[in-house]
Design an enzyme around this catalytic site. Sequence first.
Site, PDB file in Angstrom:
ATOM      1  CD  GLU A 280      -2.870  -1.325   0.426  1.00 55.33           C
ATOM      2  OE1 GLU A 280      -3.192  -0.305  -0.206  1.00 55.33           O
ATOM      3  OE2 GLU A 280      -3.410  -2.433   0.261  1.00 55.33           O
ATOM      4  CB  CYS A 314      -2.054   6.731   1.893  1.00 56.04           C
ATOM      5  SG  CYS A 314      -3.421   5.823   2.613  1.00 56.04           S
TER       6      CYS A 314
HETATM    7  P1  NAD Z   1       8.667   4.637   4.374  1.00 52.61           P
HETATM    8  O1  NAD Z   1       8.580   3.740   3.208  1.00 52.61           O
HETATM    9  O2  NAD Z   1       9.898   5.426   4.554  1.00 52.61           O
HETATM   10  O3  NAD Z   1       8.456   3.810   5.752  1.00 52.61           O
HETATM   11  C1  NAD Z   1       7.374   2.965   5.966  1.00 52.61           C
HETATM   12  C2  NAD Z   1       7.832   1.785   6.826  1.00 52.61           C
HETATM   13  O4  NAD Z   1       8.837   1.066   6.135  1.00 52.61           O
HETATM   14  C3  NAD Z   1       8.469   2.209   8.155  1.00 52.61           C
HETATM   15  O5  NAD Z   1       8.129   1.269   9.146  1.00 52.61           O
HETATM   16  C4  NAD Z   1       9.954   2.128   7.856  1.00 52.61           C
HETATM   17  O6  NAD Z   1      10.741   1.899   9.004  1.00 52.61           O
HETATM   18  C5  NAD Z   1       9.997   0.934   6.931  1.00 52.61           C
HETATM   19  N1  NAD Z   1      11.156   0.893   6.048  1.00 52.61           N
HETATM   20  C6  NAD Z   1      11.884   1.934   5.565  1.00 52.61           C
HETATM   21  N2  NAD Z   1      12.868   1.471   4.768  1.00 52.61           N
HETATM   22  C7  NAD Z   1      12.766   0.121   4.742  1.00 52.61           C
HETATM   23  C8  NAD Z   1      13.483  -0.928   4.099  1.00 52.61           C
HETATM   24  N3  NAD Z   1      14.538  -0.677   3.301  1.00 52.61           N
HETATM   25  N4  NAD Z   1      13.089  -2.210   4.308  1.00 52.61           N
HETATM   26  C9  NAD Z   1      12.035  -2.472   5.091  1.00 52.61           C
HETATM   27  N5  NAD Z   1      11.317  -1.530   5.732  1.00 52.61           N
HETATM   28  C10 NAD Z   1      11.678  -0.250   5.550  1.00 52.61           C
HETATM   29  O7  NAD Z   1       7.383   5.552   4.292  1.00 52.61           O
HETATM   30  P2  NAD Z   1       7.087   6.885   5.114  1.00 52.61           P
HETATM   31  O8  NAD Z   1       7.662   7.997   4.345  1.00 52.61           O
HETATM   32  O9  NAD Z   1       7.437   6.750   6.512  1.00 52.61           O
HETATM   33  O10 NAD Z   1       5.485   6.902   5.007  1.00 52.61           O
HETATM   34  C11 NAD Z   1       4.833   7.762   4.176  1.00 52.61           C
HETATM   35  C12 NAD Z   1       4.525   7.100   2.836  1.00 52.61           C
HETATM   36  O11 NAD Z   1       3.644   6.020   3.057  1.00 52.61           O
HETATM   37  C13 NAD Z   1       3.798   8.028   1.898  1.00 52.61           C
HETATM   38  O12 NAD Z   1       4.299   7.870   0.590  1.00 52.61           O
HETATM   39  C14 NAD Z   1       2.369   7.555   1.945  1.00 52.61           C
HETATM   40  O13 NAD Z   1       1.619   7.840   0.814  1.00 52.61           O
HETATM   41  C15 NAD Z   1       2.539   6.088   2.176  1.00 52.61           C
HETATM   42  N6  NAD Z   1       1.352   5.497   2.811  1.00 52.61           N
HETATM   43  C16 NAD Z   1       0.531   4.733   2.046  1.00 52.61           C
HETATM   44  C17 NAD Z   1      -0.628   4.191   2.596  1.00 52.61           C
HETATM   45  C18 NAD Z   1      -1.561   3.353   1.748  1.00 52.61           C
HETATM   46  O14 NAD Z   1      -2.431   2.706   2.315  1.00 52.61           O
HETATM   47  N7  NAD Z   1      -1.426   3.333   0.441  1.00 52.61           N
HETATM   48  C19 NAD Z   1      -0.936   4.441   3.930  1.00 52.61           C
HETATM   49  C20 NAD Z   1      -0.075   5.223   4.685  1.00 52.61           C
HETATM   50  C21 NAD Z   1       1.078   5.747   4.112  1.00 52.61           C
END
Ligand code: NAD
Length: 543
Positions: A280, A314
């Site tokens: 997502e 999101c």
């Molecule tokens: P992010 O991808 O940086 O982090 C999300 C999660 O992934 C965190 O727990 C982080 O620690 C983990 N993570 C980071 N790097 C990783 C890796 N290399 N391997 C495994 N895990 C890793 O995202 P963010 O910037 O913190 O969150 C915001 C983003 O999330 C925005 O783009 C938003 O649109 C999206 N989002 C989407 C939804 C949806 O349902 N489509 C919902 C909420 C947020």
Amino acid sequence: MNAQPEPSRSPSSGLGPAGPHDPEHDLTASYALEPGYVRGLTDRVVSSSGQSVATYCPFNGQPLAMIPQSSSADVAEAYQRARRAQEAWATTPLDDRVEKMLALHDLILDRQSEIIDLICWESGKARKHAFDEPMHVAMTARYYARTAHEHLDSARRTGVVPGLTRVEVNRVPKGVVGIISPWNYPFTMALSDGLPALMAGNVIVHKPDAQTMLSALLAMELLEEAGFPKDLWQIVAGPGRVLGGPMIGRSDYVCFTGSTATGKLIARQAAENLIGCSLELGGKNPMLILRDAGVDRAAEGAVRASFSSGGQLCVSMERMFVADQIYDRFVRRFVEHTLAMRLAAGLDWGTDMGSLISQDQLDTVVAHVDDAVAKGARVLAGGRARPDLGPYYYEPTILEGVTPDMTCFGHETFGPVVSLYRFHDEADAVARANAGEYGLNASIYSQDGKRARAIARQITCGTVNINEAFGATFASVDTPMGGMRDSGLGRRQGAEGIHRYTEAQTVGTQRLIRFAPMFGMSDKTYARVMTANLRVMKGLRRR
Ligand code: NAD
């Protein structure tokens, strides 16, 4: 946009008085929460590393908790515990699981105030936006409890030889599901994806985002109180880039919510391990306000669409395409509503927008708006940080005159910034809404539902809301929710949201005849009989 004074406490929160508890000398202390309360939650992290990392409250930038960190060995331990627990859980009768799910529903409603308080302290969002989280989790718990048999019971299907081939499809749990979740909706992004996995007989190892661990840990506590066995939900803490690989290597399925960039990394690792994943991801969501839209309703909806949770949602809208005929009236009303929004720090109802979560988020928002303004965009509302309210506050911002050379034209801001575009021709508006790589959520405002639904079919997004921003689809948990194109893979909610956590196993029982020549028949005659059989079956309109 008004300021409110100091953070206040909800009397029913169950949390301690506002600090400080001298964090300088006691690293487990915090300014906002009782140290004992925090420790009761953080003790649940699988951690033997002896290392902790502080989290901070976005309302005031003060320390909130020290989170124990998990090493690779801790991740391995979490998976071992989870696998042991899964053996018993997979054989627990479905009705027992249903009972626990309904108990969780009630518990969440009973402890709603405490849950909301904690989400506010950790994320800095306004209370009314935090409220959406326990509400969404309770709806999800009720839905999967009430539909458990429909989604999970073995189902008879049509056999190859009717009457003689009996086939049924079993729903077998995958095993251990790894969940990696973001900070923006920390309670619901953990539980709403995890509950269907549990219902289907799986167990979870979960890595919440570092900034919002407490909300996820409270979710774990509530599961136990609702009667779910202790080790079904393991929580590990640490940087995603460090824990992600070890988690995916041990998971039977991975459920990820976060940015598109990270989602692509997760997909590659899932492919290497040959496991399924749901992703997502991000969006640059469009809202179309057609010439026959109710202007007042659209303007009110536009505020919720763009500024809920400070736009750190999101499915929130960052691009608005407005029909020429109503553009000026709509913009006037939208700007009026936005300027009247109440910004504040604290737990009280009545705040319209809270803080952004971090300096990183604030930096992105500032960079996007400054870049747009420097290249000629006009600010109709907002456009500035509000350090007088808290370290990461930024005003809800409406931009006009945004062009493709500006960062915020196509890149997700994930903050309270929306760009307005005028259109003359609906086909052109649809094409502009579909431009770019994302495809998460869209919204259409029109008083002609039939016409709006026809336009919805032309929009390349996983969900389209008509006369609403996102609630009509997101809260309809019986339906699938997710993104097209760079906004994701797979779906949460509905049948898809639980079936992703199962393997479909087909069991066929053959009676009397066999699939080989019988009664001294040659292979050639057998082939002829079977060919004739195919013609008959088609003639009988069999599937
Ligand atoms: P992010 O991808 O940086 O982090 C999300 C999660 O992934 C965190 O727990 C982080 O620690 C983990 N993570 C980071 N790097 C990783 C890796 N290399 N391997 C495994 N895990 C890793 O995202 P963010 O910037 O913190 O969150 C915001 C983003 O999330 C925005 O783009 C938003 O649109 C999206 N989002 C989407 C939804 C949806 O349902 N489509 C919902 C909420 C947020």
